[in-house]
Design an enzyme around this catalytic site. Structure first.
Site: not given
Length: 453
Positions: A60, A65, A278, A300, A304
């Site tokens: 996060e 993005t 997201r 990418d 987590q």
């Protein structure tokens, strides 16, 4: 083997060789050896001109993005399928975000106007509509991502999953290489929807026109209930100000403001919607870009904990590492372990990566992301409460970011430079300027490394 070799030589040299020459084993070997050398040389030149950019950071933080902004700048934007998927996912997240706010407001002992049917009958009815809704009955789960989406949905929002995460919270900060128990835990959290929830894979508006009208009306009624609670219930607003104390979608406020759009069955997510939305990155995605006549391969990797065991597979041959830090999350806890501060986890991750033998000669760029949210919360949530050694003014944005820049800079024990930028990954205009500057820097570094600059 002889047929294959002859064919290979003929492909390269056409009919220039006579039959007696083709049958000469030494000549065949020599020609094939030359051809292999040429192919290796071509591959080397191609790889030399290819820049591999690795996006890393905790969950996060905003890595995906950043990748979305690169898609907008250099890939022609988003596909119809991506827009459709984000519409479904954001609509689901908006419903759940309002449910979470209602529940958490009570846990925080904040009075909810919607709990008072005498003085606020309209809000009371809106609350009943929201809490009585089932998000999976309100979406086309196939467009949202099918079984994979349903799995992620349950992991994020079910009470069973929340209890399980809390029971497994260790309070320990993890490095980028997780142990076998983490792998088992992540598999433990998976749910099988192949039978019991298979009806959700079918589009709920696939019936006749009357069914579609009823379905649209139910979605709009739910959207209006959410918006009314958001705009009129004072407890909901107070709870949002304390969202760092529980797990809530970072773009929840944006979802509520635009909820009527997301409720429309014919709506397709805009660029801004997708940048705000997201979908968790699972595994490692590779995207190719052509930037200033150079070929960029951007990797990418999911941030987590359960995803980090996969990182090592993409460490080789990296030109530059772009590490993303959500600077606004200095007062928040991990989704995976609610006893661990998100910034502490990012600091350890950066330490392990920056000083790793894998990246001994690899430049690092840090994006201190979500600077817009940081500006909004710094006055309400003092940095010193979570980082006692911070000595700057409690509401000074510049000093606050400088403090975290210094923390990350002090971790670098190598001689390589670490470039730092303050970013708001959802702001296309500012990101265009920053990403252009960063790609120019990476290209120059690559040319220097190749001895061409």
């Amino acid at each position: 083997m002889g047929c294959t070799s002859s064919s290979l030589v003929n492909q390269e040299y056409g009919n220039e060789m006579h039959n007696d020459q083709i049958s000469d084993p030494f000549l065949i070997y020599k020609k094939n050896d030359n051809l292999i050398d040429q192919q290796l040389s071509m591959r080397y030149k191609k790889e030399k001109n290819q820049i591999k950019l690795l996006l890393l950071g905790a969950g996060e933080s905003g890595k995906s993005t950043v990748l979305k902004q690169l898609q907008l700048l250099h890939h022609g934007g988003f596909t119809h399928k991506e827009r459709s998927q984000y519409t479904q996912v954001i609509w689901t997240d908006a419903i759940q975000a309002m449910k979470i706010l209602i529940v958490q407001t009570r846990r925080l002992c904040i009075d909810l106007d919607c709990d008072d049917p005498i003085n606020f009958p309209e809000l009371f009815d809106c609350k009943k509509v929201v809490l009585g809704s089932k998000a999976l009955d309100m979406i086309d789960a196939q467009k949202a991502g099918g079984l994979e989406f349903l799995n992620e949905y349950v992991l994020k929002y079910s009470e069973k999953s929340e209890r399980k995460r809390k029971s497994k919270s260790t309070g320990k900060i993890h490095s980028f290489i997780t142990d076998k128990q983490d792998d088992l835990d992540s598999k433990d959290n998976e749910y099988d929807f192949s039978d019991s929830n298979s009806e959700h894979i079918i589009s709920p508006n696939s019936g006749n026109s009357m069914d579609e009208i009823s379905y649209q009306q139910r979605r709009l009624a739910l959207a209006k209930a959410i918006k009314t609670l958001w705009q009129q219930d004072r407890g909901i607003q107070q709870s949002l100000d304390r969202a760092n104390e529980f797990q809530l979608e970072g773009s929840a406020e944006y979802y509520f403001e635009n909820i009527i759009n997301f409720a429309r069955i014919d709506y397709l997510a805009s660029d801004t919607d997708i940048l705000k939305g997201r979908i968790k990155t699972s595994g490692i995605t590779e995207t190719d870009f052509q930037i200033n006549s150079m070929e960029f391969k951007v990797l990418d990797a999911g941030g987590q904990r359960s995803e980090r065991r996969k990182w090592i597979h993409c460490f080789e041959g990296i030109t530059c590492v772009l590490f993303v830090v959500a600077v606004s999350e200095y007062d928040q806890m991990l989704f995976e372990d609610e006893r661990v501060n998100r910034m502490h986890e990012s600091l350890l991750l950066f330490d392990k990566l920056c000083n790793s033998q894998w990246f001994a000669n690899t430049p690092f760029i840090i994006f201190f992301n979500k600077i817009d949210i940081f500006k909004e919360k710094i006055g309400k949530s003092p940095i010193r409460k979570y980082f006692p050694d911070y000595q700057g003014p409690s509401n000074d944005v510049d000093q606050g970011v400088k403090y975290f820049e210094t923390l990350f800079g002090s971790i670098n024990r190598s001689n390589r430079p670490v470039y730092m930028h303050r970013t708001c990954a959802t702001d296309t205009k500012s990101m265009k300027f920053i990403l252009n500057a960063v790609t120019d820097l990476i290209i120059q570094q690559n040319l220097k490394k190749s001895g061409l600059f």
